[in-house]
Write a protein that holds these residues in place. Structure first.
Motif: not given
Ligand code: URA
Length: 316
Positions: A172-185, A155-160
């Motif tokens: 810095v460790v966050g949770e998971a990519p959101g929409q913008e991150e999925d779009r941009s990588g 389902t992903r667009k990009h692996v971030v």
């Protein structure tokens, strides 16, 4: 004005009055931010700490964490107060009186060696053992970009994968990519990312100087919570990132990052306020910036946690 929220708000308003529609905080040095926030009260004045010392001992050896996780079947109220609702599931409201802000997703990050990746089809399965023996981040990233280890590959667009200084003192460790991150990588490039940048800057950390990644490297559909099997499948990448970056301090933003790394189901509200250890590395848990967009009062807590991280670094 002695509340970090007021200062953050004043900063955002000033950028708006200057006619900026896009806030590119990557480009702002801590000293520029402090100049903007002149007449700072005592806590922010303390944030004008010396630059991070990048000379580091080579004796930091990690040890394996448990990967216990919090029940996803807890009542909604309990989950929300534990910080377990996916914090960026819906666009949060702006600070009162503030404009919507966004970033130029995909803009290059100074100091990073990670260019935005191209979308890739899932490649061959690589075991956790193989990932744990990859000698450099570029190779880990290369494997991650074609990762087929869980269903998010479909389902992903990009692996971030993550980006930033590969010898950073601060990870810095966050949770998971959101929409913008999925779009941009790229990690943390949406509204939560802008607040993250601002919080880091206000505590004397520049985005240029840190390494930023997430527990999950692929976006869960509709920003739903990460599932335990997805966290398990993705963990080898995060583990190897920590081992190779060898940070002096880890900033865990949000319940998923803190609980995954610490192997606990204690709520983020209880975990924050103290320095923990992940494989011998000081770990400072704090609220996720997306949660702060919903609960602006939490900005002060995050800011205090970042001060603790500063102290840990300065004492090292
Ligand atoms: N939220 C996260 O936890 N990570 C990101 O990269 C973006 C939003």
């Amino acid at each position: 004005m002695n509340d970090p929220r007021d200062l953050l708000r004043a900063y955002l308003r000033q950028r708006q009055e200057l006619g900026e529609e896009e806030l590119v905080l990557d480009r702002l040095s801590p000293s520029e931010l402090h100049a903007l926030l002149s007449n700072t009260p005592a806590p922010l004045a303390a944030a004008a700490a010396p630059a991070i010392d990048r000379s580091r001992p080579a004796d930091r050896a990690p040890a394996a964490p448990p990967m216990d996780r919090v029940s996803e079947h807890a009542p909604a109220v309990e989950r929300a107060s534990a910080g377990l609702e996916r914090v960026d599931a819906a666009p949060p409201p702006p600070f009162p009186g503030e404009p919507e802000t966004h970033v130029r997703a995909g803009a290059p990050v100074p100091g990073t060696t990670d260019a935005p990746p191209s979308p890739r089809a899932p490649a061959a399965y690589v075991s956790a053992e193989e990932i744990s023996s990859l000698p450099v981040l570029a190779q880990v990233r290369e494997i991650a970009l074609g990762c087929p280890r869980c269903g998010l590959a479909n389902t992903r667009k990009h692996v971030v994968f993550g980006e930033g200084r590969e010898t950073a003192d601060v990870m810095v460790v966050g949770e998971a990519p959101g929409q913008e991150e999925d779009r941009s990588g790229r990690p943390f490039v949406g509204r939560a990312g802008k607040l993250l940048d601002l919080l880091l800057l206000s505590s004397g950390f520049s985005r240029d100087d840190v390494y930023i990644c997430n527990v999950l490297k692929c976006r869960p559909p509709q920003n739903r919570n990460p599932q335990p099997d997805e966290v398990d499948a993705c963990s080898p990448y995060l583990l190897r990132q920590v081992e190779l970056v060898q940070p002096r301090v880890i900033l865990a933003f949000g319940a998923f990052a803190a609980q995954t790394l610490l192997g606990t189901d204690i709520t983020i509200g209880k975990l924050r306020g103290k320095t923990h250890k992940y494989r011998g590395v000081p770990l400072v848990p704090t609220y996720h910036p997306a949660a702060c967009l919903r609960h602006p009062a939490w900005v002060r807590s995050v800011w205090e946690d970042l001060q603790r991280a500063r102290d840990v670094l300065d004492a090292a």
